[in-house]
Scaffold this active site. Structure first.
Site, PDB file in Angstrom:
ATOM      1  N   ASP A  39      52.461 -29.088  24.887  1.00 48.39           N
ATOM      2  CA  ASP A  39      52.574 -29.368  26.317  1.00 48.39           C
ATOM      3  C   ASP A  39      53.896 -28.853  26.884  1.00 48.39           C
ATOM      4  O   ASP A  39      53.950 -28.457  28.042  1.00 48.39           O
ATOM      5  CB  ASP A  39      52.421 -30.873  26.574  1.00 48.39           C
ATOM      6  CG  ASP A  39      51.870 -31.146  27.966  1.00 48.39           C
ATOM      7  OD1 ASP A  39      50.902 -30.455  28.358  1.00 48.39           O
ATOM      8  OD2 ASP A  39      52.418 -32.019  28.658  1.00 48.39           O
ATOM      9  N   TYR A  84      45.651 -36.203  35.696  1.00 47.92           N
ATOM     10  CA  TYR A  84      46.651 -37.078  35.062  1.00 47.92           C
ATOM     11  C   TYR A  84      46.881 -38.332  35.911  1.00 47.92           C
ATOM     12  O   TYR A  84      47.126 -39.409  35.370  1.00 47.92           O
ATOM     13  CB  TYR A  84      47.962 -36.322  34.803  1.00 47.92           C
ATOM     14  CG  TYR A  84      47.983 -35.617  33.459  1.00 47.92           C
ATOM     15  CD1 TYR A  84      46.959 -34.766  33.081  1.00 47.92           C
ATOM     16  CD2 TYR A  84      49.023 -35.819  32.557  1.00 47.92           C
ATOM     17  CE1 TYR A  84      46.967 -34.114  31.851  1.00 47.92           C
ATOM     18  CE2 TYR A  84      49.035 -35.172  31.315  1.00 47.92           C
ATOM     19  CZ  TYR A  84      48.006 -34.321  30.975  1.00 47.92           C
ATOM     20  OH  TYR A  84      48.008 -33.691  29.752  1.00 47.92           O
ATOM     21  N   TYR A 123      52.793 -41.331  34.416  1.00 50.51           N
ATOM     22  CA  TYR A 123      51.702 -40.830  35.254  1.00 50.51           C
ATOM     23  C   TYR A 123      51.093 -41.921  36.126  1.00 50.51           C
ATOM     24  O   TYR A 123      50.077 -41.692  36.781  1.00 50.51           O
ATOM     25  CB  TYR A 123      50.644 -40.129  34.393  1.00 50.51           C
ATOM     26  CG  TYR A 123      51.234 -38.892  33.763  1.00 50.51           C
ATOM     27  CD1 TYR A 123      51.610 -37.811  34.564  1.00 50.51           C
ATOM     28  CD2 TYR A 123      51.469 -38.807  32.399  1.00 50.51           C
ATOM     29  CE1 TYR A 123      52.190 -36.685  34.008  1.00 50.51           C
ATOM     30  CE2 TYR A 123      52.050 -37.680  31.834  1.00 50.51           C
ATOM     31  CZ  TYR A 123      52.406 -36.621  32.652  1.00 50.51           C
ATOM     32  OH  TYR A 123      52.981 -35.503  32.111  1.00 50.51           O
ATOM     33  N   GLU A 156      41.546 -28.749  30.748  1.00 54.98           N
ATOM     34  CA  GLU A 156      42.209 -30.049  30.543  1.00 54.98           C
ATOM     35  C   GLU A 156      41.496 -30.811  29.421  1.00 54.98           C
ATOM     36  O   GLU A 156      42.124 -31.404  28.556  1.00 54.98           O
ATOM     37  CB  GLU A 156      42.208 -30.872  31.841  1.00 54.98           C
ATOM     38  CG  GLU A 156      43.211 -30.397  32.883  1.00 54.98           C
ATOM     39  CD  GLU A 156      44.671 -30.585  32.460  1.00 54.98           C
ATOM     40  OE1 GLU A 156      44.955 -31.464  31.629  1.00 54.98           O
ATOM     41  OE2 GLU A 156      45.526 -29.840  32.961  1.00 54.98           O
TER      42      GLU A 156
HETATM   43  C1  LIG Z   1      47.846 -29.991  29.828  1.00 56.67           C
HETATM   44  C2  LIG Z   1      48.545 -30.773  30.897  1.00 56.67           C
HETATM   45  N1  LIG Z   1      47.926 -30.927  32.070  1.00 56.67           N
HETATM   46  C3  LIG Z   1      48.527 -31.613  33.047  1.00 56.67           C
HETATM   47  C4  LIG Z   1      49.774 -32.161  32.866  1.00 56.67           C
HETATM   48  C5  LIG Z   1      50.440 -32.946  33.942  1.00 56.67           C
HETATM   49  N2  LIG Z   1      51.286 -32.139  34.757  1.00 56.67           N
HETATM   50  C6  LIG Z   1      51.773 -30.991  34.363  1.00 56.67           C
HETATM   51  S1  LIG Z   1      52.745 -30.248  35.533  1.00 56.67           S
HETATM   52  C7  LIG Z   1      52.482 -31.433  36.607  1.00 56.67           C
HETATM   53  C8  LIG Z   1      53.031 -31.365  37.959  1.00 56.67           C
HETATM   54  C9  LIG Z   1      54.297 -32.031  38.262  1.00 56.67           C
HETATM   55  O1  LIG Z   1      55.093 -32.431  37.290  1.00 56.67           O
HETATM   56  C10 LIG Z   1      51.659 -32.384  36.027  1.00 56.67           C
HETATM   57  C11 LIG Z   1      51.238 -33.550  36.692  1.00 56.67           C
HETATM   58  C12 LIG Z   1      50.399 -31.976  31.611  1.00 56.67           C
HETATM   59  N3  LIG Z   1      51.629 -32.474  31.366  1.00 56.67           N
HETATM   60  N4  LIG Z   1      49.763 -31.282  30.656  1.00 56.67           N
END
Ligand SMILES: Cc1ncc(C[n+]2csc(CCO)c2C)c(N)n1
EC number: 3.5.99.2
Length: 230
Positions: free
Chosen positions: A44, A139, A163, A205
């Site tokens: 991630d 998320y 989250y 996702e």
């Molecule tokens: C695979 C994966 N998908 C979504 C997120 C969550 N996320 C990633 S960037 C972002 C925007 C602002 O921080 C958010 C919510 C994650 N961590 N990993």
């Protein structure tokens, strides 16, 4: 019904599969083995470093300085908040510099980030937002579903809290509103393209949980790795 309501409805079966995935369920009840979370954190961090660049491309593609500024703030949010969360996890999970240096993106992490680059390099602002929106929104819904869970594992508690926060909800809402606003003046062909990007990101996702849960590997050892170890 707004454009994003329609997207959310179309993506529902795919999102349900994420909600029910043993990785996500396991975060809530602490049945997720820590080695899979560790693997997830490394993959991630890679994902986020490329996500930030897709956000930066969206900033550059905006035709108003307000949107450029807002997207640039989102880049900063990803760098400061999300990656900071990962740095905390890396310390708590004893992920060493060496682990980070020998890291290789797994096929799914590589494919998902490539999908975002495809949208952001070749598309317009709406394409980038459509491709990155499920990351935010899914998320947020997972955070909402897990908010009353109290997993024994402190690292999973931290993840859930991150989250399920007002800060995070504001970011999600901004991107939803932005896509709805763009949809008001978009052609049918554009909206179809955005729907396709949104649904593909939703699938990725799901695949990302599956990748971490199965500790996905490339089917064959990379040549570079073989030559280094020999
Ligand atoms: C695979 C994966 N998908 C979504 C997120 C969550 N996320 C990633 S960037 C972002 C925007 C602002 O921080 C958010 C919510 C994650 N961590 N990993």
């Amino acid at each position: 019904m707004t454009f994003t309501d329609e997207l959310r409805q179309k993506a529902d079966p795919i999102w349900e599969a994420s909600f029910n995935h043993p990785f996500v369920q396991g975060l809530g009840d602490s049945t997720l083995p820590l080695d899979r979370f560790r693997y997830y954190v490394l993959q991630d961090a890679y994902y986020l470093s490329h996500f930030a660049r897709a956000q930066a491309l969206a900033a550059a593609k905006a035709d108003s300085l307000e949107v450029t500024n807002s997207m640039a703030k989102h880049v900063q949010g990803t760098y400061e908040a999300e990656l900071d969360l990962h740095r905390t996890f890396m310390k708590q999970l004893n992920i060493s510099e060496k682990d980070q240096q020998s890291f290789e993106p797994a096929p799914t992490a590589y494919a998902y980030t490539s999908h975002m680059y495809r949208a952001s390099q070749f598309g317009q602002l709406g394409d980038v937002i459509a491709a990155i929106l499920p990351c935010y929104w899914l998320y947020a819904e997972i955070g909402e579903q897990l908010k009353h869970k109290t997993p024994k594992e402190p690292v999973y508690q931290t993840w859930i809290k991150a989250y399920h926060s007002d800060w995070f909800m504001t970011l999600v809402k901004e991107q939803i509103d932005r896509l709805d606003q763009l949809a008001e003046t978009a052609s049918e062909a554009e909206k179809e393209r955005w729907a396709d990007l949104f649904l593909k990101s939703s699938q990725y996702e799901y695949l990302f949980w599956e990748m971490a849960y199965t500790l996905e590997k490339w089917p064959m050892e990379a040549y570079r790795k073989v030559s280094v170890t020999n």
